[in-house]
Design a protein around this motif. Sequence first.
Motif, PDB file in Angstrom:
ATOM      1  N   VAL A 199     -11.294  34.209  52.204  1.00 32.60           N
ATOM      2  CA  VAL A 199     -10.966  32.931  51.359  1.00 32.60           C
ATOM      3  C   VAL A 199      -9.483  32.615  51.911  1.00 32.60           C
ATOM      4  O   VAL A 199      -8.594  33.370  51.973  1.00 32.60           O
ATOM      5  CB  VAL A 199     -10.698  33.412  49.824  1.00 32.60           C
ATOM      6  N   VAL A 200      -9.450  31.225  52.050  1.00 32.11           N
ATOM      7  CA  VAL A 200      -8.100  30.671  52.553  1.00 32.11           C
ATOM      8  C   VAL A 200      -7.548  29.512  51.434  1.00 32.11           C
ATOM      9  O   VAL A 200      -8.178  28.900  50.877  1.00 32.11           O
ATOM     10  CB  VAL A 200      -8.273  30.006  53.816  1.00 32.11           C
ATOM     11  N   THR A 201      -6.123  29.727  51.159  1.00 31.91           N
ATOM     12  CA  THR A 201      -5.642  28.882  50.352  1.00 31.91           C
ATOM     13  C   THR A 201      -4.672  27.924  51.576  1.00 31.91           C
ATOM     14  O   THR A 201      -4.120  28.356  52.238  1.00 31.91           O
ATOM     15  CB  THR A 201      -4.850  29.433  49.198  1.00 31.91           C
ATOM     16  N   SER A 202      -4.568  26.721  50.825  1.00 33.35           N
ATOM     17  CA  SER A 202      -3.798  25.672  51.798  1.00 33.35           C
ATOM     18  C   SER A 202      -3.674  24.431  50.840  1.00 33.35           C
ATOM     19  O   SER A 202      -4.265  24.084  49.965  1.00 33.35           O
ATOM     20  CB  SER A 202      -4.558  25.246  52.958  1.00 33.35           C
ATOM     21  N   THR A 209      -3.285  30.240  44.618  1.00 35.36           N
ATOM     22  CA  THR A 209      -3.098  31.793  44.627  1.00 35.36           C
ATOM     23  C   THR A 209      -3.625  32.414  43.514  1.00 35.36           C
ATOM     24  O   THR A 209      -4.075  33.429  43.490  1.00 35.36           O
ATOM     25  CB  THR A 209      -1.649  31.848  45.333  1.00 35.36           C
ATOM     26  N   ALA A 210      -3.123  31.788  42.398  1.00 35.77           N
ATOM     27  CA  ALA A 210      -3.409  32.662  41.185  1.00 35.77           C
ATOM     28  C   ALA A 210      -4.950  32.726  40.884  1.00 35.77           C
ATOM     29  O   ALA A 210      -5.313  33.687  40.534  1.00 35.77           O
ATOM     30  CB  ALA A 210      -2.888  31.798  39.964  1.00 35.77           C
ATOM     31  N   LEU A 211      -5.592  31.499  41.337  1.00 34.79           N
ATOM     32  CA  LEU A 211      -7.126  31.706  41.000  1.00 34.79           C
ATOM     33  C   LEU A 211      -7.721  32.563  41.993  1.00 34.79           C
ATOM     34  O   LEU A 211      -8.649  33.537  41.691  1.00 34.79           O
ATOM     35  CB  LEU A 211      -7.692  30.134  41.560  1.00 34.79           C
ATOM     36  N   VAL A 212      -7.145  32.687  43.209  1.00 33.67           N
ATOM     37  CA  VAL A 212      -7.825  33.483  44.251  1.00 33.67           C
ATOM     38  C   VAL A 212      -7.430  34.971  43.946  1.00 33.67           C
ATOM     39  O   VAL A 212      -8.487  35.878  44.017  1.00 33.67           O
ATOM     40  CB  VAL A 212      -7.368  33.272  45.783  1.00 33.67           C
ATOM     41  N   LEU A 213      -6.311  35.252  43.545  1.00 33.85           N
ATOM     42  CA  LEU A 213      -5.927  36.700  43.193  1.00 33.85           C
ATOM     43  C   LEU A 213      -6.775  37.217  42.092  1.00 33.85           C
ATOM     44  O   LEU A 213      -7.261  38.259  42.050  1.00 33.85           O
ATOM     45  CB  LEU A 213      -4.424  36.880  43.145  1.00 33.85           C
ATOM     46  N   ASP A 256     -13.178  29.041  35.112  1.00 30.80           N
ATOM     47  CA  ASP A 256     -14.389  29.415  34.899  1.00 30.80           C
ATOM     48  C   ASP A 256     -15.462  28.986  35.764  1.00 30.80           C
ATOM     49  O   ASP A 256     -15.920  29.673  36.669  1.00 30.80           O
ATOM     50  CB  ASP A 256     -15.076  29.575  33.473  1.00 30.80           C
ATOM     51  N   ASP A 257     -15.465  27.801  35.900  1.00 25.33           N
ATOM     52  CA  ASP A 257     -16.307  26.950  36.951  1.00 25.33           C
ATOM     53  C   ASP A 257     -16.055  27.443  38.360  1.00 25.33           C
ATOM     54  O   ASP A 257     -16.861  27.791  39.305  1.00 25.33           O
ATOM     55  CB  ASP A 257     -16.323  25.507  36.707  1.00 25.33           C
ATOM     56  N   GLU A 258     -14.846  27.499  38.681  1.00 28.85           N
ATOM     57  CA  GLU A 258     -14.378  27.551  40.224  1.00 28.85           C
ATOM     58  C   GLU A 258     -14.721  29.160  40.432  1.00 28.85           C
ATOM     59  O   GLU A 258     -15.039  29.517  41.626  1.00 28.85           O
ATOM     60  CB  GLU A 258     -12.703  27.541  40.357  1.00 28.85           C
ATOM     61  N   CYS A 259     -14.513  30.117  39.496  1.00 27.07           N
ATOM     62  CA  CYS A 259     -14.881  31.433  39.533  1.00 27.07           C
ATOM     63  C   CYS A 259     -16.203  31.844  39.925  1.00 27.07           C
ATOM     64  O   CYS A 259     -16.793  32.524  40.656  1.00 27.07           O
ATOM     65  CB  CYS A 259     -14.176  32.591  38.389  1.00 27.07           C
ATOM     66  N   GLU A 260     -17.060  31.197  39.000  1.00 28.12           N
ATOM     67  CA  GLU A 260     -18.723  31.237  39.467  1.00 28.12           C
ATOM     68  C   GLU A 260     -18.985  30.549  40.559  1.00 28.12           C
ATOM     69  O   GLU A 260     -19.748  31.285  41.325  1.00 28.12           O
ATOM     70  CB  GLU A 260     -19.252  30.380  37.879  1.00 28.12           C
TER      71      GLU A 260
END
Length: 757
Positions: free
Chosen positions: A432-435, A335-339, A307-311
Motif C-alpha cells: 500500500v503506497v500513499t502519495s 496515512t491515517a486510513l492506511v494505518l 468504511d467504503d475505502e476500508c472495504e
Amino acid sequence: MSDGRGAAHAGECPSEGPALGPALGPALGPAPAADHGPSNAGNHGLRVALLGPLQVWRGSTAIDVSPNRLRTMLAALALSAGNTVTVEQLALALWPDDPPAHQRRSVQTYISRLRRVLGPAAIRTVKSGYRLDADPDDVDVLRFHRLLARAASSRDTRAEREQLEEALALWRGAPFGGLRSSTLCGPKAVRLVEQRLSAVERWIDLGLAEGRHNELVAEVQELALRHPLREPLWERLLLTLDRCGRQAEALAMYERLRRRLARDLGVDPSPELQRMHLSLLADGERPATSPAPCMLPVAVAGFTGRDDECERLDRLFEGDTRICVISGTAGVGKTALVLHWAHRARAKFPDGQLYVDLQGFASGGAATNDALPALLTAMGVPPQAILAESRARSALYRTMLAGKRVLLVLDDARDAEQVRRLLPGGTGCAVVVTSRQGLSSLVASEGAALLTLDVPTREEARDLLARRLGRERIGSDPAATDEIIELCARLPLALAIVAGRAVARPLSPLAALAADLRRVRDDLGVLATKDSLTDMRAVLARSYDALPPDAARLFRLLAVHPGPDVGEAALASLAGLHAPQVSELLDTLLDAHLVSETVPSRFSFHELLRTYARGLARAGDTSAHRRAVLRTIEHYLHTTYRAALLLDPAAQLIAPDAPAAKVRPEHLRDRGQAQAWFRAERVVLFRVLRLAMADGLHPHVVRLALAVTVWCDLEGDEQGKTALEILALEAAGRSGDHAARGRQQLHESGQARHTGR
C-alpha cells in the motif's frame, strides 16, 4: 579507489580470468563448435575473441593471424566492429611510441596483409578509415558489454544472473592475451578486467541473495586470494563464510587481509570490512527464527469513517491486486486510513507488516537505499550480511520476501521510482503506497490499483470532532460545529488541529472557536502549530514546492479567480496562455491534488488551498496579479457579450472595447452553446461582477451586467435581474458614465413596460 585497493592498475599486467566453476566456464573456446550466442546459428561470418588469447574464426574454420602487428590491427578493428576506425587510431595502436613518417601508407600496407589473411571483403575502406565487416555481437568484448547492460537494466534477479553468467563465460584469460600493444594492453585491458570483477561481484551478490552460499564459498575464496587487495571481494568472502557458519575462518581471513594491506599499502581495511569484523567478533547465539516484523506505527486514535475505502482495500487484496496507491491532497488523511486498515488486516499477513516513511515531500526525502537496511534488519538479516551496494541489498530484500505473505506500507512517496526498488518480487505480498501524487506510471506498468481519497462527508467530519471532543459538547452547539467543519473545508488535518485546540480549552464554547477560525479565509496562520508535520501552511507548502515553475505560477493565479469553479478556457485567459499549455499544467496540478475536477473540464480547490494560493499571490508580483484580474474579467465580459447576442440578437447591449493582451474569449457558435455556457457560469458571473466592482473596473461592470441580464430575462430570474440592475447603476454612477447609466435606465424602463410593472 585512490589508495589502490580494489582496482587493477595501468602499470600492472591485468589479471587473467579466474576460474568460476562450471556455471561460468568458457563459452567461446578454440573448438569450432563453441557457441558464441544466438546470433551465430548458421553464421559463416567473422568471429573474433579478445577476452583471452586472440582467436579468429570464419564460420567453423579457425584463422591463424600470426604477426603481432596484424593481430593488434585486427583487435583494434574488432573493438569497433561495424564502425569506422580512423587511420590515426590504427597507427596509435600499432606504433604507440614511434609512429612511422608515412603512417597512412604504413597502415594501408598492414590492411592489405590482413585482408589476405581474413579475406578481401573482411575490411572495408571508408572515407576516413577502415571498418571490420563483422557483427558486433560476434566480437566477445562487444557482446560482453551488451550483456552487462542488459543485466543492469533487468528487473528480474534470475534473468540478471543468467545475463551475467553468459557475459562472464566469454572470458578465457587476460584480455588481448599475447598482444604487445601498450594502447590495448594498458588502460583498455585494465578497464575490462575491472568491469569483469564488478560483474563477478554482482553475480556473487545474486547467488547469496538466492541462498547459494554453500555453492559459492570455494569460488569466492579463490577469487579473493587471486585479488588480495580487492576489498569488495573480501567483503563477500567474509559474508559467505559467515552464512556458511564458518565464523572462525572468516575472522582468520580478515586478519590475513589486514596484514596484507598494512604490509603492501600501509592502510587499514575499509570501514565496511571493519564493521563486518566487529560484527563477527560480537556474533553470539542467534535465534533459529526471527519473529515476524511488525513495523506499523500506532494507528490514529479516534479514527472514524472511511468504511467504503476500508472495504475496497479488503476486496482488492482478497483478489489479484498486490499494489494499491492511495492518493489525495495534503492533510486528507491518507496515512491515517492506511494505518487504521493495516492494523485491522494484520491477521491476513502472518509473515509480518513492514512500514517505511519515504518522506517524499520533506526536504531531501528518504533514499530508497537508506530504507533497505532497516527493512532487512526487521526481517532478521544480521547487519554484517547487508552489503553497501544498492542492487545487492535489493536482491537480498526480494529474496527475504519470496514466498511470504507480508504487508508493506510505503508512506508519503514522491514518485513511482522511489517505490519501485522497494516492491517485492513475488505475488504473496501486498503493498500500500500513499502519495500526494497519482503515481499513474505504477498503475500503468505495475498494474497497481488507485484509490483517490476525497475529503470526508459532513457526517464523517462531525463524527471525527465528536470522537475528539465528545458528542455532548458537539451537540451543545450544532451551528458552530457545522461552521467549523465548513471553515476547515472538511479536511481531516484542519479538523484535528481545531479539535486539539478545543480539547486544550475545555471551557471555551465552540462558537468562540468558530469565530476565531473565520480568519482562516485570509490567513492560514490560524491553523499554525509548532510541529511542521501538522502546521497547515507547512503541509500545503510541501506540495506546492514540488511543482515545476509554470504549474506553480498557475496555482498562484488561481487565487485571482473568484470561484467556485473555473473552466479550462477561462484559465487560459487568466494565465495568458494557450489552451494546450493550460491543459498540461492542469494535469500537473490534478496529479498533485492541488486542484480537483468537479465536473468534466471544470476545476476547483478547497477553501484552505484558496487561502494558501491567495497568500502566495499577495507575496508575489502584484502587477502580474492585477493583469491576471483584468484578463479574467475581460474573458467573462467578452464571452458573455457574445453569448447574450446569440440568445437575443436585438438586445440593447454596450459593446466592450477590444480585449486586453492574451485574453482568449470563448468562441460560442450557436444559441444552444450559449445557453449551456450561461448555465455553467451563472454563479461565477455574479462573483466576477463583484470582483470587477471591488477592483474599480466600473465600465466593465455596467457592460457585463447588461449582458447577464439577457440570460436572467430568458430564465425569468427576477431576483438576479434586480441584483444586476443595482450593480450596474452603482457602477455607472461611480464611473461617471452618463451614457451607460442612461442606457441602463432605458433598459430598465423597457423591461418594466414589457413585464407590466
